[in-house]
Design a protein around this motif. Sequence first.
Motif: not given
Length: 410
Positions: A142-170
């Motif tokens: 169960p610990t591994g399952s919880a870790l996977d689910s939580i870190l997946d949300r960070y992974s999904d957010s990471a690239i979109l935050v990077g894209l948001a920074w690149y397109y911050r003036d658009s």
Amino acid sequence: MPEEILNWMLGRLSSTGRIISALWPMLLLAGYFVIGLLVYVIRWKVVGPYRDEEIESRGSTVLAGMWFRQWFAWMIRPILRFVSWTGIPANAITTLSLLLAIGAGVSVAAGRFSLGGWLYIFAGICDFLDGRIARTTGTATPTGSALDSILDRYSDSAILVGLAWYYRDSWVLFATLLALVGSLLVPYVRAKGESLGIPVTIGVMQRVERIAYLGITVALSPILEALLVPNDPHPPHRLAMAGIVMLAFSTQLTALQRFFYLLGELGGKPFRMRASLGRNGIGRNAVASVIATGIDFASVVLMVQHAGLVPWLATALGCLLGGAVNFVINRIWTFGSDAQIGPQIWRYAFVSLTSMALNAGGVAVLLLLPALDYRLSWWLVRIAVFFAWNYPLHRDYVFIPAEPESPVSV
């Protein structure tokens, strides 16, 4: 050679170099998966289709059918066996996926879209492997399952935050934020449904599709930019923009699909919107609104051009006429209500006045964004108010059926 590697790491690439850096990972993956596809087709003809229980439990979508999902799971099996043989813990693969996703976010924020896109794809492959490795090696917890689910949300957010920074003036920043919110809502609604005992797997965009479509469009976008604007230091990355917009739309649509499905399964009548033209359907309510709006507009034009009324007075009279037409159509055709008409008129007037306030206020708020056209603001607000306010209240507050009479006791 060391200088060339340094230039690649720093992004000092010519147009040809940018194209090559974007293409070579794709060629490697394409070679592996194309050869595997030929082998899989032969296997499918001789032995039958490969079946992965986890893939089947998650269902398929319009963007990635079950055949494609099963084929991808079969193609990953050699990698799965190799990683399992090395003895690397599943949790380490999970954290590696997060590190790759963070690297992807930093890369796209710095303008290295090819590097960021491929890092994100490899992060997705790691995420596909970690749970299977845990089950294959008997180390699932169960610990591994919880870790996977939580870190997946960070992974999904990471690239979109990077894209948001690149397109911050658009304007693309707005689409990126919508994609970020949608990417977080889709798994949240599913998890909430599972906690209530209701599996929620419907939708057009699940996580596999999100990673594949966004990763590929971001990774290959430098090719198009190198051909169109080879000397632009901050290119718009049109292909990535298309991927972001598609992700924003599809994730929001999937989140809403799951949201209404879950509430409907829980017995939430107000959230069961029938899209057909059947009785009580949202289609009939929309038709009534269109007819009433058309009559409203036509009457205003006639009163101004032929009756000589001033526009503001004609607009007020047109609103009254359109409202009356909308009321009659909804009462008779859309909802078939037989309740007393007096209370319905007052309730309809209340809904109409509050709808007017919401529409006016919504447009005023959206126009605080200087780059947003007022016509687009009008449509966005009108659609939102119709779905969230007008239709639910028309159905469950205004045009409710008459209460059955209590039997008279003798």
